[in-house]
Design a protein around this motif. Structure first.
Motif, PDB file in Angstrom:
ATOM      1  N   GLU A 324      21.373  64.126  -1.432  1.00  0.00           N
ATOM      2  CA  GLU A 324      22.818  64.032  -1.250  1.00  0.00           C
ATOM      3  C   GLU A 324      23.506  65.054  -2.150  1.00  0.00           C
ATOM      4  O   GLU A 324      23.213  65.151  -3.347  1.00  0.00           O
ATOM      5  CB  GLU A 324      23.293  62.613  -1.603  1.00  0.00           C
ATOM      6  CG  GLU A 324      22.822  61.547  -0.619  1.00  0.00           C
ATOM      7  CD  GLU A 324      23.649  61.534   0.665  1.00  0.00           C
ATOM      8  OE1 GLU A 324      24.650  62.275   0.756  1.00  0.00           O
ATOM      9  OE2 GLU A 324      23.285  60.787   1.587  1.00  0.00           O
TER      10      GLU A 324
ATOM     11  N   ASN B  40      26.962  56.622  -0.861  1.00  0.00           N
ATOM     12  CA  ASN B  40      27.899  57.621  -1.378  1.00  0.00           C
ATOM     13  C   ASN B  40      28.577  58.283  -0.195  1.00  0.00           C
ATOM     14  O   ASN B  40      27.952  58.511   0.841  1.00  0.00           O
ATOM     15  CB  ASN B  40      27.214  58.668  -2.271  1.00  0.00           C
ATOM     16  CG  ASN B  40      26.449  59.724  -1.496  1.00  0.00           C
ATOM     17  OD1 ASN B  40      26.781  60.903  -1.483  1.00  0.00           O
ATOM     18  ND2 ASN B  40      25.404  59.294  -0.793  1.00  0.00           N
ATOM     19  N   LYS B  42      29.691  61.399   1.325  1.00  0.00           N
ATOM     20  CA  LYS B  42      29.082  62.698   1.044  1.00  0.00           C
ATOM     21  C   LYS B  42      30.048  63.657   0.339  1.00  0.00           C
ATOM     22  O   LYS B  42      31.143  63.906   0.812  1.00  0.00           O
ATOM     23  CB  LYS B  42      28.535  63.316   2.337  1.00  0.00           C
ATOM     24  CG  LYS B  42      27.286  62.565   2.824  1.00  0.00           C
ATOM     25  CD  LYS B  42      26.611  63.238   4.004  1.00  0.00           C
ATOM     26  CE  LYS B  42      25.616  62.312   4.680  1.00  0.00           C
ATOM     27  NZ  LYS B  42      24.545  61.808   3.817  1.00  0.00           N
ATOM     28  N   THR B  43      29.607  64.165  -0.795  1.00  0.00           N
ATOM     29  CA  THR B  43      30.275  65.145  -1.679  1.00  0.00           C
ATOM     30  C   THR B  43      31.448  64.568  -2.476  1.00  0.00           C
ATOM     31  O   THR B  43      32.056  65.306  -3.255  1.00  0.00           O
ATOM     32  CB  THR B  43      30.779  66.416  -0.939  1.00  0.00           C
ATOM     33  OG1 THR B  43      31.971  66.103  -0.212  1.00  0.00           O
ATOM     34  CG2 THR B  43      29.726  66.992  -0.011  1.00  0.00           C
ATOM     35  N   THR B 270      34.016  64.009   6.630  1.00  0.00           N
ATOM     36  CA  THR B 270      33.050  64.638   5.726  1.00  0.00           C
ATOM     37  C   THR B 270      32.102  65.557   6.494  1.00  0.00           C
ATOM     38  O   THR B 270      31.673  66.580   5.973  1.00  0.00           O
ATOM     39  CB  THR B 270      32.265  63.568   4.941  1.00  0.00           C
ATOM     40  OG1 THR B 270      31.852  62.529   5.836  1.00  0.00           O
ATOM     41  CG2 THR B 270      33.135  62.953   3.863  1.00  0.00           C
ATOM     42  N   ARG B 271      31.790  65.205   7.737  1.00  0.00           N
ATOM     43  CA  ARG B 271      30.905  66.081   8.514  1.00  0.00           C
ATOM     44  C   ARG B 271      31.602  67.404   8.832  1.00  0.00           C
ATOM     45  O   ARG B 271      31.020  68.477   8.694  1.00  0.00           O
ATOM     46  CB  ARG B 271      30.460  65.379   9.805  1.00  0.00           C
ATOM     47  CG  ARG B 271      29.547  66.245  10.654  1.00  0.00           C
ATOM     48  CD  ARG B 271      28.911  65.458  11.782  1.00  0.00           C
ATOM     49  NE  ARG B 271      27.980  64.453  11.290  1.00  0.00           N
ATOM     50  CZ  ARG B 271      27.487  63.457  12.032  1.00  0.00           C
ATOM     51  NH1 ARG B 271      27.854  63.339  13.296  1.00  0.00           N
ATOM     52  NH2 ARG B 271      26.630  62.601  11.515  1.00  0.00           N
ATOM     53  N   ARG B 274      31.601  69.671   5.902  1.00  0.00           N
ATOM     54  CA  ARG B 274      30.332  70.365   5.655  1.00  0.00           C
ATOM     55  C   ARG B 274      30.109  71.489   6.660  1.00  0.00           C
ATOM     56  O   ARG B 274      29.214  72.308   6.489  1.00  0.00           O
ATOM     57  CB  ARG B 274      29.164  69.373   5.669  1.00  0.00           C
ATOM     58  CG  ARG B 274      29.214  68.394   4.499  1.00  0.00           C
ATOM     59  CD  ARG B 274      27.892  67.716   4.231  1.00  0.00           C
ATOM     60  NE  ARG B 274      27.336  67.047   5.390  1.00  0.00           N
ATOM     61  CZ  ARG B 274      27.772  65.893   5.897  1.00  0.00           C
ATOM     62  NH1 ARG B 274      28.799  65.278   5.347  1.00  0.00           N
ATOM     63  NH2 ARG B 274      27.188  65.351   6.939  1.00  0.00           N
ATOM     64  N   THR B 329      33.136  69.721  -0.939  1.00  0.00           N
ATOM     65  CA  THR B 329      33.843  68.688  -1.700  1.00  0.00           C
ATOM     66  C   THR B 329      35.350  68.811  -1.477  1.00  0.00           C
ATOM     67  O   THR B 329      36.021  67.822  -1.167  1.00  0.00           O
ATOM     68  CB  THR B 329      33.529  68.828  -3.206  1.00  0.00           C
ATOM     69  OG1 THR B 329      32.123  68.699  -3.404  1.00  0.00           O
ATOM     70  CG2 THR B 329      34.256  67.767  -4.018  1.00  0.00           C
ATOM     71  N   SER B 332      36.302  67.864   2.018  1.00  0.00           N
ATOM     72  CA  SER B 332      36.147  66.416   2.216  1.00  0.00           C
ATOM     73  C   SER B 332      37.300  65.654   1.570  1.00  0.00           C
ATOM     74  O   SER B 332      37.809  64.683   2.139  1.00  0.00           O
ATOM     75  CB  SER B 332      34.813  65.933   1.635  1.00  0.00           C
ATOM     76  OG  SER B 332      33.728  66.445   2.383  1.00  0.00           O
TER      77      SER B 332
END
Lengths: 378, 378
Positions: A324, B40, B42-43, B270-271, B274, B329, B332
């Motif tokens: 992650e 979590n 992600k990021t 979040t996807r 990324r 990050t 996101s």
């Protein structure tokens, strides 16, 4: 605009605690500076950096010239605005990167010609060019363009590189136009103590606002690096900050501080984080190790960082195993905090006139670790 | 311990604003819930999530059972302690993931047998098993184990899956032991309105603390999804929260809110981050696009998030192009804030009795965007 005030000198070593004033704030030395190569410290926001105790951070001329280009940074109002960091910034000149990263380089007295690893374009970098780029980037401290010889290198090759570095320094000084940036010289000379001395003695008369020791930590044995730093640092002006480039580890910084170095930079805390490793009291822990799977302690119970205040080793181990991205952020927060804290602790020890004991205690602990492969889990 | 209070109903649609009280805090609905599959988001750190306005977040039974295992989470004191999130948490049951992600699955009335994608181990998941795992994880809201038919699926296959989901719901209710967790049922029925109705009507008598609409956003056309949500939501109890699983986009959430849905989750913010994409006022922007290279505006000048307060589109574009992890990050942070803000704005409009106008304005804007490929830069 730039001033280095020595607050306290150690009675037993060359160590000193100081304050380096810059247009964007003061750096309390000795101090570790996180590296933000491409105008960001990998995985960390400026908020994270501030909380980690970062004061001055680095960015890189070579990388930013290639991507996104200094014109884009300048049009944002300079690096501080572009990357959202209001504290002091130092840009490396790109010399080290040209010599270590780029292919098909041709070096002449004029400068360096190389092929961009991004688009294959032919790029020229000269002392004048490096200064122009750094003036466009707008950091507080800019570095002279130098030739960094590899290790090993023949005495003749190092003499030539050092001579060229000196000539280039003069051209950097002539080229520099902005008065709100401090130009630091970079002492070269490889592993040859007499060449280091000659280079330092030739540079000191320029009375620059700071001096760096470059060309170390390029593959030479640690023992030799420590010797070179110990020989070179005391030759630099007492009333100017001294910056050891590309270093580093607790032991390297400890010995350099004892030799009178004030500033450090290294990619190690963020690079180790991206490999799932934490630096804890100078040890390297690989969080993938089975012993962390059910370890519900914080990484370091004495560490005030967000990661240590909030998460367990078991959680970090889980994130690392699951690949992650948050793992890399959380470990970077801790690792950067750890290195800055270490230099802060050294500074405090100097101010309180107990640095010799501090150094002896850490030296013993770190050397034992280095000799016991089990202690360093990497 | 769990209570849903309806504060305001829209006079023109089924929309409502409510407060869902849980042991770890209150969720003001309608509300988007960020997805933290592997404990979590992600990021993002919990600090980032809190600043983004997150109240309840998700984690996933299937993923956490495989990695790190619920025993490791339980020994940490449960998910809240393990992942450092003190607010409400909801765990999905793993039903959807077993059916969509795992290979070599065998489905029977007893449960599902599949091969772990991590180590090839044979894993069994049953209603009782899913509840036991979720009790070990310790979220505030746990989901019944369901069979989620794919799209397209024959009417016969959907009937069988829906029947099984109903039988499994009963077994989940029997298996559940903890009184500090709320079990939500999941209405299935595919794209068949009558099967949805039958399923909902069979589930309502259990008087559970919440109901979800599952098996949507699995590949069916948007129009059909909206119809199914519009048919199903009003069949669910008025005084219980309604959760539309795996949705979504602004337009999907807007229409679902108008149909009376309260809670949403989706990995899209979040996807997309990324993939270097920002969601801005419902549009998707690919930050790699050349038009952002020298655009020094914030992503969204009206957005209060850290990214928009601190950085320009040009900086984000640079980070995305350089493949710097910090880009993911920062994007996101913005994208999660954007989706939560959108549901907060809908809530505010409901409370102020102007939701119909709010919905009409957004509907027009979003439908125009959807019809103009230029507007959505993805």
């Amino acid at each position: 605009m730039f001033e280095f005030v020595c607050q306290q000198e150690c009675a037993h070593t060359q160590a000193r605690a100081g304050l380096f004033h810059t247009p964007h704030g003061t750096v309390a030395t000795p101090r570790f500076m996180p590296v933000g190569t491409l105008a960001n410290v990998k995985t960390l926001t400026p908020e994270h950096l501030k909380a980690a105790g970062a004061q001055m951070i680095l960015a890189n001329t070579y990388h930013l010239h290639l991507q996104p280009g200094e014109d884009i940074v300048a049009a944002a109002g300079g690096l501080h605005c572009f990357m959202g960091w209001s504290g002091p910034i130092l840009t490396d000149s790109g010399g080290f990167q040209v010599f270590s990263l780029s292919e098909m380089r041709q070096i002449s007295d004029q400068g360096v010609v190389f092929r961009s690893p991004h688009d294959g374009q032919i790029i020229e970098l000269s002392p004048e060019g490096a200064i122009a780029i750094q003036e466009a980037l707008g950091a507080d401290v800019i570095m002279a363009f130098d030739e960094c010889p590899p290790y090993p290198a023949s005495r003749e090759a190092v003499i030539q590189a050092t001579q060229r570095t000196l000539q280039w320094l003069e051209r950097c000084i002539v080229a520099k136009q902005r008065s709100d940036q401090a130009l630091f010289a970079i002492v070269q000379g490889g592993v040859y103590a007499d060449l280091r001395r000659e280079c330092a003695e030739a540079m000191v008369p320029y009375d620059l606002p700071g001096y760096a020791i470059g060309g170390v930590s390029v593959g030479e044995p640690n023992r030799i690096m420590h010797e070179i730093v110990a020989v070179t640092a005391p030759l630099l002006p007492v009333h100017k900050p001294r910056y050891l480039m590309g270093v580093g580890t607790h032991l390297e910084m400890l010995r350099a501080i004892a030799a009178g170095v004030d500033l450090f930079d290294c990619v190690i805390p963020t690079r180790l984080a991206r490999h799932g490793c934490a630096i804890v009291q100078g040890q390297r822990w690989n969080l993938k190790n089975a012993r962390f799977r059910r370890d519900y302690e914080p990484l370091d119970p004495t560490c005030p960082c967000y990661t240590c205040r909030t998460f367990s080793r078991a959680y970090l181990s889980h994130l690392v195993r699951a690949k992650e991205l948050l793992a890399y952020t959380l470990l970077s927060i801790h690792n950067v905090t750890e290195l800055i804290r270490f230099t802060q602790a050294a500074r405090q020890a100097i101010l309180e006139e107990r640095f010799a004991a501090f150094a002896a205690e850490w030296e013993q602990r770190l050397v034992v670790d280095a000799e016991e492969p089990d202690a360093a889990l990497l």
